[in-house]
Design a protein around this motif. Structure first.
Motif, PDB file in Angstrom:
ATOM      1  N   MET A  26      57.853  36.076  33.369  1.00 55.01           N
ATOM      2  CA  MET A  26      56.778  35.109  33.239  1.00 55.01           C
ATOM      3  C   MET A  26      55.674  35.527  34.219  1.00 55.01           C
ATOM      4  O   MET A  26      55.908  35.614  35.410  1.00 55.01           O
ATOM      5  CB  MET A  26      57.307  33.705  33.556  1.00 55.01           C
ATOM      6  CG  MET A  26      56.296  32.609  33.398  1.00 55.01           C
ATOM      7  SD  MET A  26      57.001  30.976  33.670  1.00 55.01           S
ATOM      8  CE  MET A  26      57.193  30.434  31.990  1.00 55.01           C
ATOM      9  N   ASP A  27      54.494  35.746  33.704  1.00 52.79           N
ATOM     10  CA  ASP A  27      53.407  36.168  34.572  1.00 52.79           C
ATOM     11  C   ASP A  27      52.606  34.967  35.064  1.00 52.79           C
ATOM     12  O   ASP A  27      52.870  33.822  34.694  1.00 52.79           O
ATOM     13  CB  ASP A  27      52.507  37.188  33.863  1.00 52.79           C
ATOM     14  CG  ASP A  27      51.833  36.600  32.620  1.00 52.79           C
ATOM     15  OD1 ASP A  27      52.305  35.565  32.144  1.00 52.79           O
ATOM     16  OD2 ASP A  27      50.849  37.196  32.150  1.00 52.79           O
ATOM     17  N   ALA A  28      51.627  35.231  35.906  1.00 52.00           N
ATOM     18  CA  ALA A  28      50.859  34.159  36.547  1.00 52.00           C
ATOM     19  C   ALA A  28      50.083  33.332  35.530  1.00 52.00           C
ATOM     20  O   ALA A  28      49.946  32.107  35.692  1.00 52.00           O
ATOM     21  CB  ALA A  28      49.917  34.756  37.573  1.00 52.00           C
ATOM     22  N   ALA A  29      49.587  33.951  34.482  1.00 49.24           N
ATOM     23  CA  ALA A  29      48.817  33.200  33.472  1.00 49.24           C
ATOM     24  C   ALA A  29      49.699  32.172  32.762  1.00 49.24           C
ATOM     25  O   ALA A  29      49.250  31.049  32.493  1.00 49.24           O
ATOM     26  CB  ALA A  29      48.211  34.158  32.463  1.00 49.24           C
ATOM     27  N   GLN A  30      50.927  32.540  32.461  1.00 47.19           N
ATOM     28  CA  GLN A  30      51.836  31.592  31.805  1.00 47.19           C
ATOM     29  C   GLN A  30      52.197  30.442  32.740  1.00 47.19           C
ATOM     30  O   GLN A  30      52.308  29.297  32.300  1.00 47.19           O
ATOM     31  CB  GLN A  30      53.097  32.311  31.340  1.00 47.19           C
ATOM     32  CG  GLN A  30      52.873  33.234  30.172  1.00 47.19           C
ATOM     33  CD  GLN A  30      54.132  34.004  29.814  1.00 47.19           C
ATOM     34  OE1 GLN A  30      54.936  34.328  30.689  1.00 47.19           O
ATOM     35  NE2 GLN A  30      54.293  34.296  28.532  1.00 47.19           N
ATOM     36  N   VAL A  31      52.378  30.739  34.026  1.00 49.21           N
ATOM     37  CA  VAL A  31      52.700  29.689  34.995  1.00 49.21           C
ATOM     38  C   VAL A  31      51.534  28.717  35.128  1.00 49.21           C
ATOM     39  O   VAL A  31      51.721  27.496  35.147  1.00 49.21           O
ATOM     40  CB  VAL A  31      53.060  30.309  36.362  1.00 49.21           C
ATOM     41  CG1 VAL A  31      53.199  29.239  37.430  1.00 49.21           C
ATOM     42  CG2 VAL A  31      54.339  31.117  36.259  1.00 49.21           C
ATOM     43  N   ILE A  32      50.317  29.249  35.205  1.00 50.80           N
ATOM     44  CA  ILE A  32      49.140  28.392  35.312  1.00 50.80           C
ATOM     45  C   ILE A  32      48.972  27.557  34.050  1.00 50.80           C
ATOM     46  O   ILE A  32      48.658  26.364  34.115  1.00 50.80           O
ATOM     47  CB  ILE A  32      47.888  29.236  35.606  1.00 50.80           C
ATOM     48  CG1 ILE A  32      47.984  29.804  37.027  1.00 50.80           C
ATOM     49  CG2 ILE A  32      46.614  28.418  35.434  1.00 50.80           C
ATOM     50  CD1 ILE A  32      46.928  30.806  37.362  1.00 50.80           C
TER      51      ILE A  32
END
Length: 89
Positions: free
Chosen positions: A1-7
């Motif tokens: 899971m990358d930062a864009a998905q977390v945001i």
């Protein structure tokens, strides 16, 4: 899971929280405002006079909006659980 998905997940979570809380908070605000105007007009400064009507109105709002709130939360959690396999790919 990358930062864009977390945001994106965090943004969606906050939006769901706002949608679920808005009806109850709106009812509490409206009833509190009406009771405050009534208290100012009559010079009655009883604490229970402001609390009891808000409590009753929020209970009625919860009865009225509760099914919708639960449906929104269930759909959100279902989408969260459907995203779990994507974490391990």
């Amino acid at each position: 899971m990358d930062a864009a998905q977390v945001i994106d997940l965090g943004r969606e979570s906050l939006w769901i929280a706002v949608m679920v809380a808005a009806p109850l908070l709106g009812v509490a605000l409206a009833v509190g405002l009406l009771v405050g105007i009534l208290q100012a007009a009559t010079s009655i400064q009883e604490m229970t006079l402001s609390f009891i009507p808000k409590l009753g109105a929020m209970i009625l709002a919860l009865v009225f909006f509760g099914g919708w709130q639960i449906a929104v939360m269930v759909d959100f959690f279902r989408s969260i659980f459907e995203r779990i396999p994507e974490l391990f790919m």
